[in-house]
Design a protein around this motif. Structure first.
Motif, mmCIF file in Angstrom:
data_model
loop_
_atom_site.group_PDB
_atom_site.id
_atom_site.type_symbol
_atom_site.label_atom_id
_atom_site.label_comp_id
_atom_site.label_asym_id
_atom_site.label_seq_id
_atom_site.Cartn_x
_atom_site.Cartn_y
_atom_site.Cartn_z
ATOM 1 N N TYR A 91 -10.439 3.771 14.773
ATOM 2 C CA TYR A 91 -9.427 2.749 14.160
ATOM 3 C C TYR A 91 -8.028 2.944 14.673
ATOM 4 C CZ TYR A 91 -6.688 1.331 9.852
ATOM 5 O OH TYR A 91 -5.744 0.552 8.984
ATOM 6 N N TYR A 92 -7.690 3.879 14.958
ATOM 7 C CA TYR A 92 -6.431 4.133 15.604
ATOM 8 C C TYR A 92 -6.534 5.195 16.457
ATOM 9 C CZ TYR A 92 -3.903 1.086 11.917
ATOM 10 O OH TYR A 92 -3.264 0.240 11.387
ATOM 11 N N LYS A 111 3.686 1.838 11.286
ATOM 12 C CA LYS A 111 2.938 2.024 12.660
ATOM 13 C C LYS A 111 3.193 0.684 13.694
ATOM 14 C CE LYS A 111 -0.455 4.395 10.161
ATOM 15 N NZ LYS A 111 0.256 4.512 8.919
ATOM 16 N N ARG A 130 -8.569 4.380 0.003
ATOM 17 C CA ARG A 130 -9.004 5.092 1.169
ATOM 18 C C ARG A 130 -8.655 6.392 1.203
ATOM 19 N NH1 ARG A 130 -5.558 2.331 6.139
ATOM 20 N NH2 ARG A 130 -4.354 1.068 4.765
ATOM 21 N N ARG A 161 0.918 -1.341 0.048
ATOM 22 C CA ARG A 161 -0.007 -0.096 0.029
ATOM 23 C C ARG A 161 0.868 1.152 -0.085
ATOM 24 N NH1 ARG A 161 0.357 -2.423 4.444
ATOM 25 N NH2 ARG A 161 0.269 -1.742 6.670
#
Ligand SMILES: *Cc1c(COP(=O)(O)O)cnc(C)c1O
Ligand code: SF4
Length: 531
Positions: A322-323, A372, A233, A151
């Motif tokens: 999500y985060y 991450k 996204r 990605r």
């Protein structure tokens, strides 16, 4: 809307049988006048006609950015005056809609802290960097960050609807003379076309939803014409700063290019207004699943109760947390930083205590560009060859007995296992568990650097992400640490690291040969009785 208002709305609908009015749906909330609820407007905009106020172009062209303008909206503090007067500060621009959500008399208002500069943001801190995630070093073409195998992050603009003081990309965001245009988008698309392992593209910036609608659509179309791009996204704060931008036209356009996902960015429950609820509802109806990425910010949301309310308001609007990001080591963000322990505490206060849907993953984005890294409270306490020791959210400790009969997965006959991996480096940690390796090093690491010289590995491009070292230990301040050559030249400057440094002796065993504890010897395992 508070509970009293909800009750009044419910009472108002009493007696109406058909059609059913769902007053629990935040997108359908009504104001005291019986019309769709609206959030407060600051007095200076009270006379703006609704058509203008609800027009995203009007909101964008009437943003506030100077001390003089902000003075008419808020009672500014000395610290804010200093911040607003600084000549080289990160751009200030706030939509009238968002500025109106601030309590003008509360210097600690959580929305205010995010968008009004303070003198404090000009102060440097230990570990501060300009490009703390080393994005520029992972950019094959301008604006494209290719860090993960499958990605890419595609920065389509440097502009946002409003600017966050802690922005991790403040080095490029906000400057109108540094914007990306069609030529850059074409170069980015071209890289994606030539890189078939890319199956997921994240549109970000800046904020992609601030692009002119035609330009945004041409990017979407360009991506959808690439067969190997599976999902697109969009990471956007526009629905937070400028929910007016989410109109029928945008939703119809996006729906043409499915599958599209969107991550929003809310940090505090005060940001979730009736306007936001309607915008989120429209996007969800257009088939766009919504997520949320928050940043943990001192003074704004470093509190488990605020976070719990935030995630509840989010799931109520069908936005999945999500985060939750640890604040990056970026210039301007010093006074927003919290210890990592604060994030762990918040996660412990959510997991088990509320719906799993409402619990985000807590992430430290690795300084230097490692990607991450999830940080979890400890629920897995220990394990032996047959028992796993676990604790729950209340502190109750239990064990899970491992199966005694488990036929390992047969990779030789599994079609998925046998299909070729698209890129190297996916073995990950399994090599360690199999005993094939004792450590993992990045490609080329051993050839160019003495083993274990962590600094040398991290500092290959000192100009990009060396911490400024302000306030660092004497003798190291400001100066990049020396990069070691193979064979250990100069290694004496980093004492105690690696073989060549003369510190720890090299182990006498090779990969996979580490000594096991002898029978009857303590193995250092905690929770002995449970095991
Ligand atoms: C955050 C990020 C991604 C996406 O990460 P996910 O964990 O898949 O959401 C991809 N590329 C870059 C450079 C990123 O910073
Ligand atoms: S919206 Fe995102 S990119 Fe824009 S200023 Fe805020 S954090 Fe930075």
């Amino acid at each position: 809307m508070d509970t009293t208002e909800t009750r009044t709305s419910v009472a108002r609908s009493g007696g109406s049988t058909d059609p059913f009015l769902n007053l629990r749906d935040p997108a359908k909330r009504l104001g005291p006048d019986g019309k769709p609820a609206v959030s407060r407007r600051a007095p200076i905009w009270e006379d703006v006609p609704d058509e203008k106020w609800n027009d995203w172009r009007w909101q964008l062209s009437n943003r506030v950015n100077t001390l003089e303008e902000l003075e008419r909206v808020l009672n500014l503090t000395e610290d804010e005056r200093e911040g607003l007067s600084a000549p080289d500060k990160f751009r200030v621009d706030i939509t009238p809609y968002f500025a109106s959500l601030i309590d003008p008399d509360d210097p600690n208002d959580p929305i205010r802290l995010q968008v009004i500069p303070k003198g404090q943001e000009l102060r440097a801190f230990t570990g501060m960097m300009e490009d703390s995630l080393a994005e520029d070093r992972h950019s094959p073409v301008p604006g494209l960050v290719h860090r993960y195998p499958d990605r890419v992050l595609m920065l389509v603009t440097t502009q946002c609807a409003t600017y966050c003081r802690y922005c991790t990309r403040s080095r490029i965001v906000g400057d109108p003379s540094q914007n990306f245009n069609r030529a850059e988008h074409e170069a980015q698309l071209d890289y994606i076309r030539r890189t078939p392992q890319i199956r997921d593209v994240l549109i970000s910036g800046g904020d992609g939803l601030t692009l002119a609608p035609k330009l945004l659509e041409s990017v979407m179309r360009g991506l959808r014409e690439i067969p190997h791009v599976e999902i697109v996204r969009i990471g956007s704060r526009v629905p937070v700063f400028l929910p007016q931008r989410v109109d029928e036209e945008l939703c119809e356009m996006l729906a043409k290019y499915h599958p599209i996902w969107m991550n929003l960015h809310f940090n505090h429950p005060n940001e979730i207004t009736p306007e936001v609820a309607r915008a989120a509802d429209m996007l969800t109806r257009a088939g766009v699943p919504l997520g949320n990425q928050s940043v943990l910010l001192a003074g704004v949301n470093d509190c488990v109760h605020i976070q719990r309310d935030l995630v509840h308001r989010l799931v109520e609007n069908r936005i999945r947390p999500y985060y939750l990001y640890q604040c990056d080591l970026v210039e301007g963000a010093g006074h927003f930083r919290t210890p990592v322990g604060k994030g762990i505490e918040i996660l412990e206060g959510l997991r088990g205590h509320t719906s799993g849907y409402a619990v985000p993953m807590y992430i430290v984005d690795a300084p230097g560009g490692g990607g991450k890294i999830p940080v979890m409270p400890n629920y897995l306490i220990s394990y032996s060859d047959h028992k796993v020791v676990l604790r729950n959210y209340e502190g109750y400790i239990t064990t899970y007995e491992e199966p005694t009969t488990y036929t390992p997965h047969d990779s030789a006959s599994c079609a998925y296992c046998r299909s070729p991996r698209p890129e190297p480096g996916q073995e990950g940690i399994t090599g360690l568990l199999d005993g094939k390796k004792m450590w993992i090093e990045p490609a080329g690491f051993e050839l160019t650097h003495a083993r274990g010289n962590v600094e040398a590995h991290r500092l290959q491009d000192p100009s990009k992400w060396v911490a400024y070292g302000i306030g660092a230990i004497e003798g190291r301040a400001g100066a990049p640490l020396p990069v070691l050559e193979a064979g250990g030249a100069g290694s004496g400057e980093v004492p105690g690291r690696g073989e060549a440094g003369g510190g720890a002796a090299a182990p006498e065993y090779g990969p996979g040969e580490e000594p096991r504890p002898a029978e009857g010897m303590p193995s250092g395992t905690a929770n002995h009785e449970l095991l």
